[in-house]
Scaffold this motif. Structure first.
Motif, PDB file in Angstrom:
ATOM      1  N   LEU A  66       7.768  23.680  18.151  1.00 26.79           N
ATOM      2  CA  LEU A  66       7.187  22.449  17.605  1.00 26.79           C
ATOM      3  C   LEU A  66       6.016  22.016  18.491  1.00 26.79           C
ATOM      4  CD1 LEU A  66       7.635  20.270  15.362  1.00 26.79           C
ATOM      5  CD2 LEU A  66       8.918  18.990  17.082  1.00 26.79           C
ATOM      6  N   GLU A  67       4.806  22.081  17.956  1.00 21.85           N
ATOM      7  CA  GLU A  67       3.615  21.684  18.715  1.00 21.85           C
ATOM      8  C   GLU A  67       3.285  20.226  18.453  1.00 21.85           C
ATOM      9  OE1 GLU A  67       0.351  24.291  17.941  1.00 21.85           O
ATOM     10  OE2 GLU A  67       1.440  26.042  18.619  1.00 21.85           O
ATOM     11  N   MET A  68       2.893  19.532  19.527  1.00 27.25           N
ATOM     12  CA  MET A  68       2.501  18.135  19.439  1.00 27.25           C
ATOM     13  C   MET A  68       1.275  17.905  20.301  1.00 27.25           C
ATOM     14  SD  MET A  68       6.333  16.777  19.663  1.00 27.25           S
ATOM     15  CE  MET A  68       6.689  18.151  20.720  1.00 27.25           C
ATOM     16  N   LEU A 147       9.209  10.657  14.057  1.00 20.64           N
ATOM     17  CA  LEU A 147       9.611  10.358  15.426  1.00 20.64           C
ATOM     18  C   LEU A 147      10.114  11.628  16.094  1.00 20.64           C
ATOM     19  CD1 LEU A 147      10.350   8.173  17.619  1.00 20.64           C
ATOM     20  CD2 LEU A 147      12.651   8.291  16.666  1.00 20.64           C
ATOM     21  N   VAL A 148       9.595  11.916  17.273  1.00 21.00           N
ATOM     22  CA  VAL A 148      10.119  13.006  18.091  1.00 21.00           C
ATOM     23  C   VAL A 148      11.043  12.408  19.145  1.00 21.00           C
ATOM     24  CG1 VAL A 148       9.552  14.853  19.734  1.00 21.00           C
ATOM     25  CG2 VAL A 148       8.138  14.495  17.693  1.00 21.00           C
ATOM     26  N   ALA A 149      10.599  11.345  19.829  1.00 22.72           N
ATOM     27  CA  ALA A 149      11.446  10.742  20.858  1.00 22.72           C
ATOM     28  C   ALA A 149      11.008   9.322  21.180  1.00 22.72           C
ATOM     29  CB  ALA A 149      11.429  11.587  22.129  1.00 22.72           C
ATOM     30  N   ASP A 150      12.008   8.470  21.374  1.00 19.19           N
ATOM     31  CA  ASP A 150      11.812   7.124  21.896  1.00 19.19           C
ATOM     32  C   ASP A 150      11.823   7.297  23.409  1.00 19.19           C
ATOM     33  OD1 ASP A 150      12.378   4.676  23.165  1.00 19.19           O
ATOM     34  OD2 ASP A 150      13.573   3.953  21.484  1.00 19.19           O
ATOM     35  N   LEU A 151      10.687   7.082  24.044  1.00 19.67           N
ATOM     36  CA  LEU A 151      10.560   7.387  25.470  1.00 19.67           C
ATOM     37  C   LEU A 151      11.188   6.355  26.397  1.00 19.67           C
ATOM     38  CD1 LEU A 151       7.015   8.964  25.291  1.00 19.67           C
ATOM     39  CD2 LEU A 151       9.241  10.112  25.309  1.00 19.67           C
ATOM     40  N   ASP A 164      16.515  16.777  16.783  1.00 22.99           N
ATOM     41  CA  ASP A 164      16.522  16.320  15.391  1.00 22.99           C
ATOM     42  C   ASP A 164      15.146  16.496  14.745  1.00 22.99           C
ATOM     43  OD1 ASP A 164      19.182  15.611  15.796  1.00 22.99           O
ATOM     44  OD2 ASP A 164      18.763  13.451  15.941  1.00 22.99           O
ATOM     45  N   ALA A 165      14.085  16.215  15.494  1.00 22.58           N
ATOM     46  CA  ALA A 165      12.718  16.385  14.973  1.00 22.58           C
ATOM     47  C   ALA A 165      12.435  17.859  14.691  1.00 22.58           C
ATOM     48  CB  ALA A 165      11.695  15.822  15.962  1.00 22.58           C
ATOM     49  N   THR A 170      11.766  22.124  10.737  1.00 22.97           N
ATOM     50  CA  THR A 170      12.221  23.418  10.222  1.00 22.97           C
ATOM     51  C   THR A 170      12.603  23.301   8.748  1.00 22.97           C
ATOM     52  OG1 THR A 170      12.975  24.094  12.405  1.00 22.97           O
ATOM     53  CG2 THR A 170      13.948  25.255  10.527  1.00 22.97           C
ATOM     54  N   ALA A 171      13.326  22.249   8.387  1.00 18.64           N
ATOM     55  CA  ALA A 171      13.717  22.034   6.991  1.00 18.64           C
ATOM     56  C   ALA A 171      12.487  21.865   6.104  1.00 18.64           C
ATOM     57  CB  ALA A 171      14.641  20.811   6.881  1.00 18.64           C
ATOM     58  N   ALA A 172      11.493  21.123   6.579  1.00 16.39           N
ATOM     59  CA  ALA A 172      10.271  20.913   5.795  1.00 16.39           C
ATOM     60  C   ALA A 172       9.510  22.223   5.619  1.00 16.39           C
ATOM     61  CB  ALA A 172       9.389  19.867   6.465  1.00 16.39           C
TER      62      ALA A 172
END
Length: 179
Positions: A66-68, A147-151, A164-165, A170-172
């Motif tokens: 997963l690239e961000m 959302l990837v993460a609440d920091l 979860d992200a 992956t599902a998408a």
């Protein structure tokens, strides 16, 4: 009576200070520094570098495919603007910094952003818009993010949210894209 649906995308304000982006990405990566986590499951960060565009600083972040990547365009010596041409963003949600990733998948013949209707087919989590501090002529709310993460969360929660992200992406990809 409110006309806003509870699952409607919410607009979040982009974090656009280079030093803060460095700090927050390091905070996210630090949540994965537990010895029991395999190296392949830990985020990989590259230091800020000049992006493809002139006047753009790019931070590369990747975890489990997963690239961000986050890119800030320099508006002036003290002002920056989020470039929506990259997948990642940091924003403030209810006074708390969050790491986000655009909802898009690879589709022939090109990459494509997912619509809110498509996103609803893979998750019940409402997507977000990210609004830059310095606007352009184009609409700022054209890309949807997850959302990837609440920091501000504990390392355990940050790791679970990131997992979860990855699962949502992956599902998408399986439903709307091609590998």
């Amino acid at each position: 009576m409110s006309t806003t649906r509870p699952d409607a995308p919410r607009s979040l304000r982009a974090i656009e200070q280079p030093a803060e982006i460095e700090r927050l990405l390091a905070l996210w990566a630090a949540a994965f520094e537990e010895k029991s986590i395999p190296a392949r499951a830990r985020p990989r960060l590259r230091p800020a570098a000049t992006g493809r565009k002139a006047g753009c600083t790019l931070w590369q972040a990747k975890v489990s495919g997963l690239e961000m990547n986050i890119c800030l365009e320099e508006v002036s010596s003290e002002r920056w603007r989020l470039d929506h041409g990259n997948q990642g963003a940091l924003a403030m949600r209810d006074g708390v910094p969050v790491l986000l990733r655009q909802w898009y998948v690879k589709r022939a013949p090109a990459d494509a952003s997912l619509s809110a209707a498509e996103i609803a087919q893979v998750t019940e989590e409402a997507p977000f818009y990210v609004t830059p501090g310095v606007h352009r002529g184009a609409p700022s709310e054209r890309r949807l993010y997850q959302l990837v993460a609440d920091l501000s969360a504990t390392p355990e929660v940050i790791r679970q949210q990131t997992a979860d992200a990855i699962a949502r992406q992956t599902a998408a990809t399986e439903k709307f894209g091609f590998a």
